[in-house]
Design a protein around this motif. Structure first.
Motif, short mmCIF file in Angstrom:
data_model
loop_
_atom_site.label_atom_id
_atom_site.label_comp_id
_atom_site.label_asym_id
_atom_site.label_seq_id
_atom_site.Cartn_x
_atom_site.Cartn_y
_atom_site.Cartn_z
N GLY A 82 -5.10 -1.95 -15.75
CA GLY A 82 -6.30 -1.44 -15.10
C GLY A 82 -6.55 -1.93 -13.70
N VAL A 84 -5.05 -1.25 -10.88
CA VAL A 84 -4.96 -0.21 -9.85
C VAL A 84 -6.27 0.58 -9.78
CG1 VAL A 84 -3.76 1.88 -9.11
CG2 VAL A 84 -2.45 -0.05 -10.03
N ASN A 85 -6.76 1.03 -10.93
CA ASN A 85 -8.01 1.78 -10.94
C ASN A 85 -9.18 0.93 -10.46
OD1 ASN A 85 -6.83 4.14 -11.89
ND2 ASN A 85 -7.11 3.57 -14.03
N GLN A 86 -9.18 -0.33 -10.84
CA GLN A 86 -10.23 -1.23 -10.39
C GLN A 86 -10.20 -1.37 -8.87
OE1 GLN A 86 -9.94 -5.17 -12.04
NE2 GLN A 86 -11.77 -5.92 -11.01
N LEU A 88 -8.88 0.72 -6.69
CA LEU A 88 -9.25 1.98 -6.04
C LEU A 88 -10.75 2.19 -6.02
CD1 LEU A 88 -6.44 4.29 -7.47
CD2 LEU A 88 -6.71 3.54 -5.09
N TYR A 89 -11.43 1.70 -7.05
CA TYR A 89 -12.88 1.76 -7.08
C TYR A 89 -13.46 0.95 -5.93
CZ TYR A 89 -17.65 0.72 -8.68
OH TYR A 89 -19.00 0.57 -8.76
N CYS A 126 -2.13 -4.89 -4.85
CA CYS A 126 -2.31 -5.51 -6.16
C CYS A 126 -1.21 -6.56 -6.36
CB CYS A 126 -2.25 -4.47 -7.27
SG CYS A 126 -3.50 -3.18 -7.16
N ASP A 135 1.71 2.29 -14.14
CA ASP A 135 1.11 1.87 -12.87
C ASP A 135 1.92 2.41 -11.70
OD1 ASP A 135 -0.96 0.32 -14.04
OD2 ASP A 135 0.44 -1.32 -14.36
N ALA A 138 1.44 6.15 -11.39
CA ALA A 138 0.11 6.50 -10.90
C ALA A 138 -0.01 6.27 -9.40
CB ALA A 138 -0.95 5.69 -11.65
N HIS A 142 -1.00 9.05 -6.20
CA HIS A 142 -2.32 8.91 -5.61
C HIS A 142 -2.29 9.13 -4.11
CE1 HIS A 142 -6.45 7.45 -5.23
NE2 HIS A 142 -6.53 7.59 -6.53
#
Length: 296
Positions: A82, A84-86, A88-89, A126, A135, A138, A142
Motif C-alpha cells: 500500500g 504506492v497508493n499512500q 500518491l495520496y 518509495c 507495485d 501499478a 500511472h
C-alpha cells in the motif's frame, strides 16, 4: 531481492556479508533523511510533515530534487504493502496545497528556489525492503513520476539502494511529442541537421538502460535514473551541449569535444561538458553516456 551478493575480501579469503532489513522503519528513514542529497540527489526539507485535511495524514519526508521538482518520500521497513497508493495520496495533497510547499522551500532554501519549483513533475520515491510485482506494474501504468527503491543493510557500515522501477509522468510517444519535449519545435524548422542531432541524442539517452526518465525544464532536459546522469540544453546554431556526471579523473579531455566545467555556471547538472556537432560525435560520446548512467 536481486541476486547481487557482497563479499568482504581478506588475505585469507572472502566472507559473504549478509544483507538485512532495518530493525525498525525509523532507522532507514533517519539514515536516508540525514544523507538524502547523497543517496537520492534530493534536498531534504521536512520529516513527518503533518498535512491539513479532513482525513489527516503524515508525510514521511518532503524534499526537492536537483531539477526543482517537489518530492514526497515514503518509507517501509519490509515489503511495501500500500505504500504506492499512500504516497500518491500525499502527492495529490501536495499539488492541491502548493503554497504550503512553496513556503517550506522558501523558509529552507530561499525565495529564488521557491520561485523555480518544477510543478509539472512532482515525484514520489518509495524506499522499502521490497516490493511486489503488482507495485511495479501499478507504477508503470500511472501518470505520476514514481521511483521504487529497495534498500538493504550490509553489516553495520554499509547500505545498498536498488531502483526496482522508475517512471516519469510525462509520456512522450510520438516523434512530434518527442521534438516538443527536447525543445525542437522551432529549431527543427530552422535547422534540420541540428534537430536530427538532438533527436539522436534523446533516443540514445532514453535507450541507454533500464529505468531512464526525462524531465523537461525550460533551460534543459534532464535524463535520470533516480538522479540526473545527463542534461541536454536546447540546440545552438552549430552544436548541442550535454552535461554529464562522469568521473573527470577517468576522462581524457579533448578540446572542442569535452570540457571540465567544474565551478563554471551552466544550465543543468554535471561537471563534464560534451559538445556534439555531428552524428559521429554522438557515437563518440556513447561511452561517456554509459559511464554517467552507470554512476547515477
Amino acid at each position: 531481492m536481486s541476486g547481487l551478493k557482497l563479499f568482504h575480501t581478506t588475505k585469507s579469503g572472502v566472507t559473504e556479508v549478509m544483507p538485512r532489513l532495518a530493525e525498525v522503519e525509523a532507522d532507514v528513514q533517519g539514515l536516508v533523511e540525514a544523507h538524502m542529497e547523497t543517496l537520492l540527489c534530493v534536498t531534504f526539507l521536512a520529516s513527518e510533515y503533518v498535512i491539513d485535511c479532513v482525513e489527516g495524514g503524515r508525510i514521511d519526508a518532503l524534499g526537492i530534487d536537483e531539477n526543482g521538482a517537489p518530492v514526497v518520500v515514503e518509507f517501509k521497513r519490509g515489503t511495501a504493502a500500500g505504500v504506492v497508493n499512500q504516497g500518491l495520496y500525499y502527492v495529490a495533497w501536495l499539488m492541491a496545497h502548493k503554497d504550503a510547499f512553496r513556503n517550506l522551500v522558501r523558509g529552507r532554501l530561499g525565495a529564488s528556489a521557491a520561485s523555480q519549483i518544477l510543478w509539472s513533475s512532482p515525484r514520489l520515491i518509495c524506499v522499502a525492503g521490497d516490493f511486489t510485482r503488482y507495485d511495479a506494474h501499478a507504477v508503470r501504468e500511472h501518470r505520476r513520476s514514481i521511483d521504487l527503491v529497495r534498500y538493504r543493510y550490509f553489516g553495520s557500515e554499509h547500505i545498498g539502494l536498488e531502483t526496482v522501477a522508475s517512471v516519469t509522468g510525462a509520456s512522450v510517444g510520438t516523434k512530434r511529442a518527442r521534438r516538443r519535449a527536447v525543445g525542437l519545435s522551432s529549431v527543427g524548422r530552422r535547422d534540420g541537421a541540428m534537430a536530427e542531432l538532438a533527436e539522436a541524442v534523446d533516443e540514445a539517452l532514453l535507450g541507454i538502460g533500464d529505468g531512464v526518465t526525462r524531465v523537461q525544464r525550460k533551460q534543459y532536459a534532464a535524463y535520470q535514473r533516480l538522479r540526473n546522469f545527463a542534461c541536454v540544453c536546447p540546440p545552438q546554431q552549430t552544436k548541442l551541449l550535454v552535461y554529464l556526471k562522469a568521473d573527470l579523473k577517468k576522462v581524457d579531455l579533448v578540446p572542442g569535444f569535452t570540457r571540465d566545467v567544474t565551478g563554471l555556471g551552466h544550465h543543468g547538472t554535471g561537471d563534464l561538458e560534451v559538445q556534439l556537432r555531428t552524428p559521429k560525435d554522438v557515437e563518440r560520446a556513447q561511452d561517456l553516456f554509459r559511464a554517467s548512467y552507470a554512476a547515477a
